[in-house]
Write a protein that holds these residues in place. Structure first.
Motif, PDB file in Angstrom:
ATOM      1  N   PHE A 213       0.871  -1.208   0.059  1.00 22.16           N
ATOM      2  CA  PHE A 213       0.016   0.023   0.015  1.00 22.16           C
ATOM      3  C   PHE A 213       0.921   1.309  -0.167  1.00 22.16           C
ATOM      4  O   PHE A 213       0.286   2.101  -0.480  1.00 22.16           O
ATOM      5  CB  PHE A 213      -0.780  -0.227   1.231  1.00 22.16           C
ATOM      6  N   ILE A 214       1.851   0.920   0.741  1.00 23.21           N
ATOM      7  CA  ILE A 214       3.025   2.316   0.603  1.00 23.21           C
ATOM      8  C   ILE A 214       3.383   2.536  -0.814  1.00 23.21           C
ATOM      9  O   ILE A 214       3.673   3.834  -1.416  1.00 23.21           O
ATOM     10  CB  ILE A 214       4.039   2.025   1.463  1.00 23.21           C
ATOM     11  N   ALA A 215       3.750   1.558  -1.661  1.00 29.28           N
ATOM     12  CA  ALA A 215       3.943   1.342  -3.031  1.00 29.28           C
ATOM     13  C   ALA A 215       3.078   2.218  -3.896  1.00 29.28           C
ATOM     14  O   ALA A 215       3.199   2.831  -4.779  1.00 29.28           O
ATOM     15  CB  ALA A 215       4.600   0.147  -3.335  1.00 29.28           C
ATOM     16  N   TYR A 216       1.801   1.705  -3.534  1.00 31.55           N
ATOM     17  CA  TYR A 216       0.593   2.304  -4.171  1.00 31.55           C
ATOM     18  C   TYR A 216       0.430   3.731  -3.911  1.00 31.55           C
ATOM     19  O   TYR A 216       0.273   4.541  -4.772  1.00 31.55           O
ATOM     20  CB  TYR A 216      -0.785   1.639  -3.821  1.00 31.55           C
ATOM     21  N   LEU A 217       0.763   4.257  -2.792  1.00 33.53           N
ATOM     22  CA  LEU A 217       0.370   5.475  -2.447  1.00 33.53           C
ATOM     23  C   LEU A 217       1.332   6.400  -3.112  1.00 33.53           C
ATOM     24  O   LEU A 217       1.095   7.639  -3.484  1.00 33.53           O
ATOM     25  CB  LEU A 217       0.551   5.777  -0.952  1.00 33.53           C
ATOM     26  N   MET A 218       2.870   5.900  -3.275  1.00 36.58           N
ATOM     27  CA  MET A 218       3.822   6.576  -4.033  1.00 36.58           C
ATOM     28  C   MET A 218       3.520   6.653  -5.640  1.00 36.58           C
ATOM     29  O   MET A 218       3.750   7.515  -6.326  1.00 36.58           O
ATOM     30  CB  MET A 218       5.010   6.055  -3.895  1.00 36.58           C
ATOM     31  N   LEU A 219       2.907   5.773  -6.086  1.00 36.85           N
ATOM     32  CA  LEU A 219       2.623   5.451  -7.400  1.00 36.85           C
ATOM     33  C   LEU A 219       1.434   6.161  -7.902  1.00 36.85           C
ATOM     34  O   LEU A 219       1.578   7.085  -8.823  1.00 36.85           O
ATOM     35  CB  LEU A 219       2.184   3.842  -7.764  1.00 36.85           C
ATOM     36  N   THR A 220       0.550   6.600  -7.112  1.00 32.53           N
ATOM     37  CA  THR A 220      -0.568   7.670  -7.195  1.00 32.53           C
ATOM     38  C   THR A 220      -0.170   9.015  -6.722  1.00 32.53           C
ATOM     39  O   THR A 220      -1.102   9.837  -6.751  1.00 32.53           O
ATOM     40  CB  THR A 220      -2.114   7.139  -6.599  1.00 32.53           C
ATOM     41  N   ARG A 221       0.960   8.846  -6.373  1.00 31.87           N
ATOM     42  CA  ARG A 221       1.384  10.591  -6.063  1.00 31.87           C
ATOM     43  C   ARG A 221       0.685  11.156  -4.841  1.00 31.87           C
ATOM     44  O   ARG A 221       0.653  12.221  -4.880  1.00 31.87           O
ATOM     45  CB  ARG A 221       1.581  11.550  -7.083  1.00 31.87           C
ATOM     46  N   GLN A 222       0.197  10.275  -3.739  1.00 30.14           N
ATOM     47  CA  GLN A 222      -0.502  10.844  -2.632  1.00 30.14           C
ATOM     48  C   GLN A 222       0.754  10.861  -1.852  1.00 30.14           C
ATOM     49  O   GLN A 222       0.918   9.832  -0.712  1.00 30.14           O
ATOM     50  CB  GLN A 222      -1.494   9.762  -2.161  1.00 30.14           C
ATOM     51  N   TRP A 223       1.632  11.922  -1.799  1.00 34.56           N
ATOM     52  CA  TRP A 223       2.927  11.825  -1.182  1.00 34.56           C
ATOM     53  C   TRP A 223       2.837  11.927   0.384  1.00 34.56           C
ATOM     54  O   TRP A 223       3.652  11.284   1.329  1.00 34.56           O
ATOM     55  CB  TRP A 223       3.743  12.867  -1.557  1.00 34.56           C
ATOM     56  N   ALA A 306      -5.203  -0.493 -10.009  1.00 30.52           N
ATOM     57  CA  ALA A 306      -5.356   0.275  -8.916  1.00 30.52           C
ATOM     58  C   ALA A 306      -5.243   1.844  -9.152  1.00 30.52           C
ATOM     59  O   ALA A 306      -5.970   2.623  -8.738  1.00 30.52           O
ATOM     60  CB  ALA A 306      -4.456  -0.014  -7.594  1.00 30.52           C
ATOM     61  N   ARG A 307      -4.104   2.009  -9.809  1.00 25.56           N
ATOM     62  CA  ARG A 307      -4.086   3.520 -10.337  1.00 25.56           C
ATOM     63  C   ARG A 307      -4.975   4.164 -11.075  1.00 25.56           C
ATOM     64  O   ARG A 307      -5.589   5.269 -10.909  1.00 25.56           O
ATOM     65  CB  ARG A 307      -2.732   3.641 -10.870  1.00 25.56           C
ATOM     66  N   SER A 308      -5.679   3.279 -11.914  1.00 22.69           N
ATOM     67  CA  SER A 308      -6.772   3.581 -12.646  1.00 22.69           C
ATOM     68  C   SER A 308      -8.047   3.880 -11.947  1.00 22.69           C
ATOM     69  O   SER A 308      -8.679   4.651 -12.082  1.00 22.69           O
ATOM     70  CB  SER A 308      -7.043   2.818 -13.989  1.00 22.69           C
ATOM     71  N   ALA A 309      -8.269   2.942 -10.973  1.00 23.08           N
ATOM     72  CA  ALA A 309      -9.554   3.192 -10.094  1.00 23.08           C
ATOM     73  C   ALA A 309      -9.358   4.297  -9.344  1.00 23.08           C
ATOM     74  O   ALA A 309     -10.257   5.015  -9.168  1.00 23.08           O
ATOM     75  CB  ALA A 309      -9.595   1.799  -9.268  1.00 23.08           C
ATOM     76  N   HIS A 310      -8.154   4.614  -8.697  1.00 22.21           N
ATOM     77  CA  HIS A 310      -7.992   5.697  -8.062  1.00 22.21           C
ATOM     78  C   HIS A 310      -8.214   7.080  -8.868  1.00 22.21           C
ATOM     79  O   HIS A 310      -8.879   8.047  -8.386  1.00 22.21           O
ATOM     80  CB  HIS A 310      -6.443   5.888  -7.549  1.00 22.21           C
ATOM     81  N   ALA A 311      -7.672   7.126  -9.959  1.00 29.60           N
ATOM     82  CA  ALA A 311      -8.007   8.233 -11.102  1.00 29.60           C
ATOM     83  C   ALA A 311      -9.368   8.474 -11.341  1.00 29.60           C
ATOM     84  O   ALA A 311      -9.839   9.591 -11.646  1.00 29.60           O
ATOM     85  CB  ALA A 311      -7.199   7.860 -12.424  1.00 29.60           C
ATOM     86  N   ASP A 312     -10.115   7.359 -11.239  1.00 33.96           N
ATOM     87  CA  ASP A 312     -11.564   7.442 -11.411  1.00 33.96           C
ATOM     88  C   ASP A 312     -12.523   7.909 -10.195  1.00 33.96           C
ATOM     89  O   ASP A 312     -13.680   7.742  -9.910  1.00 33.96           O
ATOM     90  CB  ASP A 312     -12.095   6.334 -12.258  1.00 33.96           C
ATOM     91  N   GLY A 313     -11.779   7.792  -9.067  1.00 28.43           N
ATOM     92  CA  GLY A 313     -12.312   8.210  -7.842  1.00 28.43           C
ATOM     93  C   GLY A 313     -12.932   7.015  -7.020  1.00 28.43           C
ATOM     94  O   GLY A 313     -13.755   7.175  -6.265  1.00 28.43           O
ATOM     95  N   ASP A 314     -12.429   5.840  -7.337  1.00 29.65           N
ATOM     96  CA  ASP A 314     -12.838   4.721  -6.393  1.00 29.65           C
ATOM     97  C   ASP A 314     -11.811   4.252  -5.410  1.00 29.65           C
ATOM     98  O   ASP A 314     -11.096   3.302  -5.930  1.00 29.65           O
ATOM     99  CB  ASP A 314     -13.584   3.565  -7.143  1.00 29.65           C
ATOM    100  N   GLU A 315     -11.386   4.859  -4.431  1.00 27.56           N
ATOM    101  CA  GLU A 315     -10.235   4.406  -3.629  1.00 27.56           C
ATOM    102  C   GLU A 315     -10.392   3.146  -2.807  1.00 27.56           C
ATOM    103  O   GLU A 315      -9.524   2.257  -2.776  1.00 27.56           O
ATOM    104  CB  GLU A 315     -10.082   5.492  -2.516  1.00 27.56           C
ATOM    105  N   ALA A 420     -15.511   6.575  -4.002  1.00 26.42           N
ATOM    106  CA  ALA A 420     -14.944   6.858  -2.874  1.00 26.42           C
ATOM    107  C   ALA A 420     -13.813   7.697  -3.060  1.00 26.42           C
ATOM    108  O   ALA A 420     -12.877   7.100  -3.124  1.00 26.42           O
ATOM    109  CB  ALA A 420     -15.010   5.679  -1.928  1.00 26.42           C
ATOM    110  N   PRO A 421     -13.723   9.011  -3.505  1.00 29.67           N
ATOM    111  CA  PRO A 421     -12.556   9.481  -3.957  1.00 29.67           C
ATOM    112  C   PRO A 421     -11.811   9.646  -2.808  1.00 29.67           C
ATOM    113  O   PRO A 421     -12.325   9.829  -1.956  1.00 29.67           O
ATOM    114  CB  PRO A 421     -13.389  10.665  -4.838  1.00 29.67           C
ATOM    115  N   ALA A 422     -10.334   9.917  -3.243  1.00 28.36           N
ATOM    116  CA  ALA A 422      -9.423  10.372  -2.251  1.00 28.36           C
ATOM    117  C   ALA A 422      -9.109  11.951  -2.874  1.00 28.36           C
ATOM    118  O   ALA A 422      -7.906  12.216  -2.357  1.00 28.36           O
ATOM    119  CB  ALA A 422      -8.286   9.510  -2.286  1.00 28.36           C
ATOM    120  N   PHE A 423      -9.638  12.409  -3.785  1.00 27.43           N
ATOM    121  CA  PHE A 423      -9.365  13.701  -4.206  1.00 27.43           C
ATOM    122  C   PHE A 423     -10.674  14.447  -4.908  1.00 27.43           C
ATOM    123  O   PHE A 423     -11.440  13.349  -5.014  1.00 27.43           O
ATOM    124  CB  PHE A 423      -8.427  13.632  -5.222  1.00 27.43           C
ATOM    125  N   PRO A 424     -10.750  15.636  -4.664  1.00 21.83           N
ATOM    126  CA  PRO A 424     -12.017  16.017  -5.465  1.00 21.83           C
ATOM    127  C   PRO A 424     -12.098  15.685  -6.900  1.00 21.83           C
ATOM    128  O   PRO A 424     -11.277  15.987  -7.727  1.00 21.83           O
ATOM    129  CB  PRO A 424     -11.951  17.523  -5.227  1.00 21.83           C
TER     130      PRO A 424
END
Length: 449
Positions: A213-223, A306-315, A420-424
């Motif tokens: 999950f840490i690698a995922y947060l870095m990949l999606t630039r949630q620094w 997972a990055r695509s799901a994050h980009a579409d707002g489904d965390e 369930a977005p992690a960003f607006p």
């Protein structure tokens, strides 16, 4: 004149429901404890007793199974007090902690789905919780006495934090200059989700696997949450080194790389790619190059999706894909470690309900039974998790069923845009004219959502 019936008070009905739930959970836990016997916790307790007695934590071997503990040092320090308690007391205490973590995780995962369809949250959460107690990953985690449910709850807590952060940033976007969190720094940190990453960091220190999950947060630039997770893991590891430097060095230098320390790699309970290849090659160890090749491919697919799901707002789906990827690629993954198949079923059911709701308008060309395939997939996954065929059947599919199911889900699990977005998520801004100042009206997905 017949006497009028006095309606039941809401408080009385609530008390009856709470009592029934407690009795049901107690009965289920009693059955689970008898079946699994807290065997993993018993081994960890004995190793902790050996450590406290001066003989070493990782030097201990069970006189019956000849196996040793593989707990990371922070987890060993946390569970060391269990060595002074009877097995039943320590097992029930850990099981209650796991149940609490599971309950809070289901409130965060199933609660929003219930509200989206106009349902009351608590009945849905209780129903999902009752079903969760029947599946093998939850049963094994509670009955064996592991920390996996606690780690699952910690990671899910970070999903809640990311949601709060998205809400706070969205509020700032639509109401510039507004400061709804003008209280103390601690309140501001809690209300804006600034603690995101702490849960993943603690879970990584306890069970190692959540490092994905840490690698995922870095990949999606949630620094910020990624750095918070790294700092939390480093703090827990440093504290363990200060408490027990010798055992920490032994774990990092030897125990971490011993794949067969908790059992043979080809055992039916190892539902990872490493276990699959060990059984296919009829070997006590997995073929390293073959496993690494397929593991790297699965990691790439899982993290990209997972990055695509994050980009579409489904965390939620993004985290689920990462959890399934971590469990599927590991060289050793017990049945108690595949807990992320539970939110995967929720995603399948929610997506099926969405497609059914979208098709209610009778649009020509739509399937006759929209979402039926996804609902069937969720039902089959649930049956697979309940039956756990690797313990009773010897054919190739049954022995590798959980691993194969995780591989399929990593490749095919759908995600729900803006669920369930992690960003607006305000994509309408890029489609509307520059003069637009308010978002266009949007019909609810279903009545009451």
């Amino acid at each position: 004149m017949p006497a009028m019936r006095t309606p039941a008070r809401p408080g009385t009905a609530r008390s009856v429901v709470v009592t029934l739930v407690c009795v049901g959970v107690l009965a289920a836990m009693t059955t689970i404890a008898r079946r699994y016997g807290f065997s993993t916790l018993d081994l960890d307790r004995a190793a902790a007793g050996s450590w406290l007695g001066g003989d070493g934590l990782y030097a201990y071997r069970s006189p019956v199974s000849h196996l040793g503990t593989a707990l990371p040092p922070p987890a060993a320090v946390l569970t060391a007090p269990a060595a002074f308690l009877p097995l039943a007391v320590a097992g029930w205490a850990l099981a209650l902690a796991g149940l609490a973590a599971l309950g809070l995780a289901l409130v965060a995962l199933a609660g929003p789905v219930a509200r989206r369809y106009g349902r009351r949250r608590w009945p849905v959460v209780l129903a999902v919780g009752a079903l969760a107690l029947t599946i093998e990953p939850v049963r094994a985690s509670l009955g064996l006495g592991t920390l996996d449910l606690v780690a699952f709850g910690l990671v899910t807590a970070d999903i809640v934090a990311l949601r709060r952060g998205a809400w706070a940033r969205s509020r700032e976007l639509w109401w510039p200059g507004h400061r709804p969190f003008a209280g103390s720094p601690l309140h501001r940190l809690r209300a804006t989700g600034g603690w995101a990453g702490v849960g993943v960091g603690l879970a990584t220190a306890l069970t190692v696997g959540p490092a994905f999950f840490i690698a995922y947060l870095m990949l999606t630039r949630q620094w910020r949450p990624a750095l918070t997770a790294l700092a939390t893991t480093a703090t827990a590891a440093t504290a363990a080194v200060l408490v027990t430097p010798h055992e920490s060095a032994a774990w990092l230098g030897e125990v971490l790389w011993r794949l067969d320390r908790t059992g043979p790699v080809d055992a039916p309970g190892n539902q990872s790619l490493g276990g699959v290849f060990a059984r296919l090659y009829d070997s006590a160890s997995t073929p390293l190059l073959v496993w690494l090749s397929f593991a790297m491919l699965l990691v790439a697919v899982g993290l990209i999706r997972a990055r695509s799901a994050h980009a579409d707002g489904d965390e939620v789906t993004a985290f689920t894909l990462v959890g399934l990827t971590a469990a599927g690629t590991g060289p050793v993954t017990g049945t108690h470690e595949v807990l992320w198949m539970l939110p995967a079923m929720l995603v399948l059911v929610d997506t099926a309900a969405r497609r059914r709701a979208e098709a209610r308008g009778g649009v020509p060309g739509r399937p006759r039974f929209p979402g039926a395939g996804l609902a069937t997939a969720a039902g089959l996954t649930y049956l697979l998790l309940v039956l756990a065929p690797m313990w009773s059947l010897s054919d190739a599919f049954s022995r590798n069923s959980y691993a194969l199911a995780m591989i399929v889900l990593v490749n095919a699990l759908p995600w729900r845009p803006a669920a369930a977005p992690a960003f607006p998520v305000n994509r309408w801004l890029h489609r509307r004219p520059a003069t637009a100042t308010i978002p266009p009206p949007r019909e609810p997905l279903v009545r009451g959502s």
